[in-house]
Design a protein around this motif. Structure first.
Motif, PDB file in Angstrom:
ATOM      1  N   VAL A  77       0.851  -1.189   0.000  1.00  0.00           N
ATOM      2  CA  VAL A  77       0.000   0.000   0.000  1.00  0.00           C
ATOM      3  C   VAL A  77       0.884   1.236   0.000  1.00  0.00           C
ATOM      4  CG1 VAL A  77      -1.953  -1.124   1.145  1.00  0.00           C
ATOM      5  CG2 VAL A  77      -0.154  -0.061   2.528  1.00  0.00           C
ATOM      6  N   SER A  78       0.263   2.397  -0.131  1.00  0.00           N
ATOM      7  CA  SER A  78       1.007   3.649  -0.069  1.00  0.00           C
ATOM      8  C   SER A  78       1.220   4.046   1.384  1.00  0.00           C
ATOM      9  CB  SER A  78       0.240   4.739  -0.815  1.00  0.00           C
ATOM     10  OG  SER A  78      -1.055   4.905  -0.270  1.00  0.00           O
ATOM     11  N   HIS A  80       0.721   5.669   4.796  1.00  0.00           N
ATOM     12  CA  HIS A  80      -0.613   5.799   5.379  1.00  0.00           C
ATOM     13  C   HIS A  80      -0.600   6.611   6.661  1.00  0.00           C
ATOM     14  CE1 HIS A  80       0.986   2.612   7.943  1.00  0.00           C
ATOM     15  NE2 HIS A  80       1.295   1.959   6.830  1.00  0.00           N
ATOM     16  N   LEU A  91     -10.509   0.210   5.685  1.00  0.00           N
ATOM     17  CA  LEU A  91     -10.206   1.475   5.025  1.00  0.00           C
ATOM     18  C   LEU A  91      -8.811   1.931   5.418  1.00  0.00           C
ATOM     19  CD1 LEU A  91     -13.581   3.331   5.645  1.00  0.00           C
ATOM     20  CD2 LEU A  91     -12.877   2.124   3.577  1.00  0.00           C
ATOM     21  N   SER A  94      -4.527   7.539   3.415  1.00  0.00           N
ATOM     22  CA  SER A  94      -3.220   8.051   3.011  1.00  0.00           C
ATOM     23  C   SER A  94      -3.374   9.529   2.663  1.00  0.00           C
ATOM     24  CB  SER A  94      -2.686   7.293   1.786  1.00  0.00           C
ATOM     25  OG  SER A  94      -2.654   5.905   2.023  1.00  0.00           O
ATOM     26  N   GLY A  97      -5.349   9.878  -0.588  1.00  0.00           N
ATOM     27  CA  GLY A  97      -6.671   9.300  -0.776  1.00  0.00           C
ATOM     28  C   GLY A  97      -7.033   8.265   0.257  1.00  0.00           C
ATOM     29  N   THR A  99      -8.460   4.248   0.548  1.00  0.00           N
ATOM     30  CA  THR A  99      -8.624   3.004  -0.193  1.00  0.00           C
ATOM     31  C   THR A  99      -9.433   2.025   0.637  1.00  0.00           C
ATOM     32  OG1 THR A  99      -6.478   3.316  -1.267  1.00  0.00           O
ATOM     33  CG2 THR A  99      -7.429   1.113  -1.369  1.00  0.00           C
ATOM     34  N   ARG A 108      -8.824  -4.728  -3.722  1.00  0.00           N
ATOM     35  CA  ARG A 108      -9.243  -3.337  -3.647  1.00  0.00           C
ATOM     36  C   ARG A 108     -10.678  -3.195  -4.137  1.00  0.00           C
ATOM     37  NH1 ARG A 108      -6.032   1.729  -6.350  1.00  0.00           N
ATOM     38  NH2 ARG A 108      -7.434   1.424  -8.130  1.00  0.00           N
ATOM     39  N   TRP A 110     -12.405   0.040  -3.857  1.00  0.00           N
ATOM     40  CA  TRP A 110     -12.412   1.353  -4.484  1.00  0.00           C
ATOM     41  C   TRP A 110     -11.333   2.231  -3.880  1.00  0.00           C
ATOM     42  CZ3 TRP A 110     -13.210   4.846  -0.652  1.00  0.00           C
ATOM     43  CH2 TRP A 110     -14.097   4.532   0.389  1.00  0.00           C
ATOM     44  N   ARG A 111     -11.065   3.305  -4.575  1.00  0.00           N
ATOM     45  CA  ARG A 111     -10.122   4.299  -4.074  1.00  0.00           C
ATOM     46  C   ARG A 111     -10.703   5.685  -4.313  1.00  0.00           C
ATOM     47  NH1 ARG A 111      -5.212   5.225  -2.291  1.00  0.00           N
ATOM     48  NH2 ARG A 111      -4.071   7.079  -2.952  1.00  0.00           N
ATOM     49  N   ALA A 113      -9.819   9.673  -4.329  1.00  0.00           N
ATOM     50  CA  ALA A 113      -8.805  10.721  -4.321  1.00  0.00           C
ATOM     51  C   ALA A 113      -9.469  12.052  -3.980  1.00  0.00           C
ATOM     52  CB  ALA A 113      -8.118  10.799  -5.681  1.00  0.00           C
ATOM     53  N   GLY A 147     -17.030   4.770  -3.113  1.00  0.00           N
ATOM     54  CA  GLY A 147     -16.034   5.774  -2.772  1.00  0.00           C
ATOM     55  C   GLY A 147     -16.278   7.115  -3.438  1.00  0.00           C
TER      56      GLY A 147
END
Length: 394
Positions: A77-78, A80, A91, A94, A97, A99, A108, A110-111, A113, A147
């Motif tokens: 993941v990115s 966070h 959930l 980050s 956004g 995720t 996944r 949804w995400r 932004a 999302g």
């Protein structure tokens, strides 16, 4: 259930504990009911906001974690800022956004932004079938299925800490910079705003009609939402706060500060310190509080403190930089060696008893965040090298 008009007339003398709602598949089945134990529209095994509920107790009495955990899935993941879990989803928040991942598979869903809403700054709060997140523009709401953005409310200094659910689940209490506000969910209006002396730095804590605000410089404020956010008291604590004030069953607040100690403060004494722990905790953030015990995790180990006098009941392990999660009678923390450790908290109310390690799961990478929901334990890592991971134990 008392009406909001009656509540306003009583200035908060009757009320329920603020909480956050369940999601169904990601919460579309929230019914808006009121549960005195866990808050409006709250599911007994969800973890829908920071600290699980608006008391920030980090305690889910009816939740369970695996007795002999196996890793169900792990995904990169990115970077966070936190986790929440409700219904069938977890959930991950980050800077770029939010995720949503399937709790069972890690896929996944949804995400979201920020788009025109600036930068997202908070862990989501899930309430009554809606996902709420703070941005540098204000409060943003997301559809739990997709999302997609539903609506937003702009605030002068944005919403920079996780929202807290207000009385009867009819409003959200939010803050950014020096501004604290209440947003009515029915008409999306800002009911009141209050300015505080120092910038708000910690998630808001709400219970029994009172709002508690942790700010920079070790400032702690007590506000009354029913009186248009009236500032009831202001207290300077011995150090900078390391997490949201956690409300205990005795209605004291428990905070850890950068002086290394845990402090109990009484709202009935204008936030005065009732006791400070005798031992340094070197804490990692928000405490977990249940029954007559406050739990803190830090570099020096996990400590169980008597909630009424601050004495140490037990201490175990070392090298924890992850706020503790209390699911039923199991206390879970993440360590610097990439492991998740579970301690027995069933006897934490007895001096000198408790703290036995139940299990340790080695994942890899420093585990910095945990939430428990739906019989699973979710963790997020911050490795020194490589990408962070989100994983599930079941």
């Amino acid at each position: 259930m008392p009406s909001r008009r009656r509540y306003l007339a009583a200035l908060g003398t009757a009320g329920s504990v603020g909480g956050a709602g369940c999601l169904g598949t990601l919460g579309v089945d929230g019914n808006g009911g009121d549960d005195e134990a866990t808050g409006p529209a709250s599911d007994d095994t969800d973890w829908p906001t920071v600290g699980r509920d608006s008391r920030r107790s980090s305690h889910a009495p009816d939740a369970r974690v695996p007795a002999d955990p196996a890793e169900a899935w792990s995904v990169e993941v990115s970077r966070h800022v936190g986790l929440a879990a409700a219904g069938d989803a977890v959930l991950l928040a980050s800077w770029d956004g939010v995720t949503a991942l399937d709790a069972a598979t890690g896929d996944r869903l949804w995400r979201a932004a920020p788009a025109d809403d600036g930068t997202f700054h908070t862990v989501p709060t899930v309430h009554d079938g809606t996902v709420y997140v703070g941005s540098d523009r204000g409060l943003v709401t997301l559809d739990p299925r997709t999302g997609e953005r539903r609506w937003a409310v702009d605030l002068p200094e944005g919403v920079l800490v996780p929202p807290a659910v207000g009385y009867d689940g009819e409003s959200l209490l939010v803050a950014g910079g020096h501004t604290v506000a209440e947003v009515e969910l029915a008409d999306r209006s800002v009911r009141w705003t209050t300015e505080v002396a120092m910038p708000v730095s910690q998630p808001l804590t709400y219970f029994d009609g009172s709002l508690f605000v942790g700010a920079e410089g070790g400032e702690l404020y007590g506000l009354t939402p029913a009186a248009e956010g009236h500032l009831s008291w202001r207290q300077k604590l011995p150090g900078r706060l390391f997490g949201a004030p956690a409300a205990g069953p005795n209605d004291w607040l428990y905070v850890d500060t950068n002086d290394g100690y845990v402090h109990a403060v009484s709202p009935n004494r204008a936030g005065g310190v009732v006791w400070s722990s005798a031992e340094r905790a070197a804490s990692s953030g928000t405490l977990a509080v249940a029954h007559t015990t406050a739990y803190v995790a830090g570099a020096g180990g996990v400590m169980a403190l008597d909630a009424y006098d601050g004495t140490t009941r037990w201490r175990a392990g070392e090298g924890f930089f992850c706020p503790p999660v209390l699911a039923g009678e199991t206390l879970c923390v993440g360590d610097e060696r990439g492991g998740v450790v579970a301690f027995d908290a069933s006897n934490g109310t007895l001096a000198g008893v408790g703290g036995r390690q139940r299990w340790r799961h080695q994942h890899g990478g420093r585990v910095r965040r945990l939430v428990a929901a739906g019989g699973r334990l979710f963790g997020a890592t911050e490795p020194a090298e490589g990408e962070p991971t989100l994983f599930a134990l079941e």
